[in-house]
Enzyme design. Structure first.
Site, PDB file in Angstrom:
ATOM      1  N   GLU A 142       0.850  -1.191   0.000  1.00 48.03           N
ATOM      2  CA  GLU A 142       0.000   0.000   0.000  1.00 48.03           C
ATOM      3  C   GLU A 142       0.882   1.237   0.000  1.00 48.03           C
ATOM      4  OE1 GLU A 142      -0.612   2.394   2.558  1.00 48.03           O
ATOM      5  OE2 GLU A 142       0.754   1.553   4.050  1.00 48.03           O
ATOM      6  N   ARG A 177      -5.536  -0.251   3.898  1.00 45.65           N
ATOM      7  CA  ARG A 177      -5.213   0.097   2.510  1.00 45.65           C
ATOM      8  C   ARG A 177      -4.669  -1.087   1.720  1.00 45.65           C
ATOM      9  NH1 ARG A 177      -3.615   4.785   5.321  1.00 45.65           N
ATOM     10  NH2 ARG A 177      -1.424   4.154   5.372  1.00 45.65           N
ATOM     11  N   SER A 218       9.270   5.337   4.589  1.00 47.98           N
ATOM     12  CA  SER A 218       8.504   6.515   4.980  1.00 47.98           C
ATOM     13  C   SER A 218       9.365   7.750   4.779  1.00 47.98           C
ATOM     14  CB  SER A 218       8.083   6.386   6.452  1.00 47.98           C
ATOM     15  OG  SER A 218       7.326   7.500   6.869  1.00 47.98           O
ATOM     16  N   HIS A 298       6.730   6.830  18.674  1.00 51.02           N
ATOM     17  CA  HIS A 298       5.911   7.088  17.493  1.00 51.02           C
ATOM     18  C   HIS A 298       4.759   8.026  17.792  1.00 51.02           C
ATOM     19  CE1 HIS A 298       2.950   6.457  14.229  1.00 51.02           C
ATOM     20  NE2 HIS A 298       4.053   6.501  13.506  1.00 51.02           N
ATOM     21  N   PHE A 305       2.923  15.408  13.472  1.00 51.34           N
ATOM     22  CA  PHE A 305       2.431  15.443  12.092  1.00 51.34           C
ATOM     23  C   PHE A 305       1.034  16.051  12.030  1.00 51.34           C
ATOM     24  CE2 PHE A 305      -0.210  13.257   8.891  1.00 51.34           C
ATOM     25  CZ  PHE A 305       0.392  13.728   7.742  1.00 51.34           C
ATOM     26  N   HIS A 319       4.508   7.455   2.443  1.00 47.08           N
ATOM     27  CA  HIS A 319       5.085   6.171   2.833  1.00 47.08           C
ATOM     28  C   HIS A 319       4.561   5.071   1.930  1.00 47.08           C
ATOM     29  CE1 HIS A 319       1.735   4.812   5.855  1.00 47.08           C
ATOM     30  NE2 HIS A 319       1.665   4.076   4.765  1.00 47.08           N
TER      31      HIS A 319
END
Length: 351
Positions: A142, A177, A218, A298, A305, A319
């Site tokens: 994906e 995805r 990414s 993370h 973000f 990514h």
């Protein structure tokens, strides 16, 4: 609004998505689209490992690999990267993408490629080399982009870009995805296994992968970004990102991360470009998801973000995540230190 899963890859779901059908994402994102005739792609990471005093020889080797990409049946897209690993070794990696595995195999078996890799000189010239290759089917990878032009990585060998997609902005959206996620949990089977050589002794080592080993790339591209966006990247986004990537590099083994490299793109002279990305190999998508959803390193990346996404126009973020069958993976190392790539976690078979 479209589904990230293309129409020709849709099938009746036996596994549910992570969100309800009325979910609306908080901002626009897009995915790459490939024609139905793209059944499988190849992602090849070809590395040169060296100490600083060997830089000239390493550059020459990287240039040879880059030139080989221009041969008949070479990749449809490639880039060059550099990173310093936590053992103090420098590394160039040439990354190539093919939309046709048959073309990749013809390239791999061509004399300039096969003879060079197989030459005994590779064992004695003082450089390390590695090949880490996976070939996911169309339903096994994906993509996600915050932009729609000049797609990097695997997107460059696809045929187009979607409209705004539904499956992003929530935990578990990457899994949703994947076309294969409609019917398959993508669980790993088996372990990394040394099938020839000995990582502790150097020389040539071949590692066998396992089903559903997971690869994430990414990236961030600030080539066209203005001063304000560059400042946003370097002061707001990069510090938590660098911390998270270093954590996975140094301590990710306990979480199921086999290897993590935060790399900068370079030109043929080794000069750093304004593009960077992470290359992460994981035991499974599930292991990657657990770190993403719950680990403080993370969560800081994710919350940063979401805080800054509204102010981005030229900074390009994306990514790609892939899983692959064990039979569609290749991990080979020549004279690399034993912490390189899959060697660190591979099990050595009893004699």
């Amino acid at each position: 609004m479209e589904s990230a899963i293309d129409k020709h890859l849709k099938c009746p779901r036996t596994l549910s998505r992570r969100v309800h059908d009325d979910y609306k994402p908080p901002f626009p994102m897009f995915v790459g689209r490939a024609d139905e005739n793209v059944k499988q792609v190849v992602m090849a990471y070809l590395g040169v490992q060296f100490r600083d005093e060997q830089r000239a020889a390493a550059l020459q080797a990287m240039r040879y690999i880059d030139a080989s990409f221009a041969l008949s049946d070479g990749p449809g897209n490639h880039d060059l990267t550099y990173h310093l690993d936590n053992q103090g070794y420098e590394n160039f990696i040439a990354v190539g993408y093919w939309r046709d595995p048959a073309a990749y195999h013809r390239w791999l078996l061509s004399a300039p490629v096969a003879d060079w890799w197989g030459d005994e000189a590779r064992l004695s010239e003082g450089l390390g080399y590695f090949r880490e290759v996976i070939a996911p089917r169309a339903d096994q990878f994906e993509t996600l982009y915050a932009f729609k032009e000049d797609l990097p990585g695997v997107g460059a060998v696809m045929d187009g870009i979607s409209g705004e997609v539904e499956e992003h902005g929530y935990w578990g959206s990457a899994r949703d995805r994947f076309a294969i996620s409609q019917t398959d949990w993508m669980q790993p089977t088996g372990e990394l296994q040394v099938i020839s050589g000995d990582p502790a002794k150097g020389g040539k080592v071949v590692i066998r992968g396992h089903d559903n080993l997971t690869l994430i790339r990414s990236g961030q591209d600030w080539v066209e970004a203005g001063e304000e966006e560059r400042a946003l990247y370097f002061t707001e986004m990069l510090p938590p990102l660098q911390d998270g990537m270093n954590f996975l590099r140094d301590e990710g083994q306990a979480l199921g991360c086999y290897s993590n490299r935060f790399v900068r793109n370079v030109d043929l002279d080794g000069n750093l470009l304004d593009i960077a990305y992470d290359i992460g190999h994981w035991r499974s998508l599930d292991k990657l998801e657990r770190w993403a959803e719950s680990h403080p390193t993370h969560l800081r990346i994710f919350t940063t973000f979401f805080r800054v996404i509204g102010g981005l126009s030229k900074l390009r973020l994306y990514h790609e995540v892939s899983v692959a069958d064990g039979s569609q993976q290749l991990f080979e190392y020549i004279n690399c230190h034993p912490q390189t790539g899959m060697m660190r976690d591979a099990q050595v078979s009893p004699t």
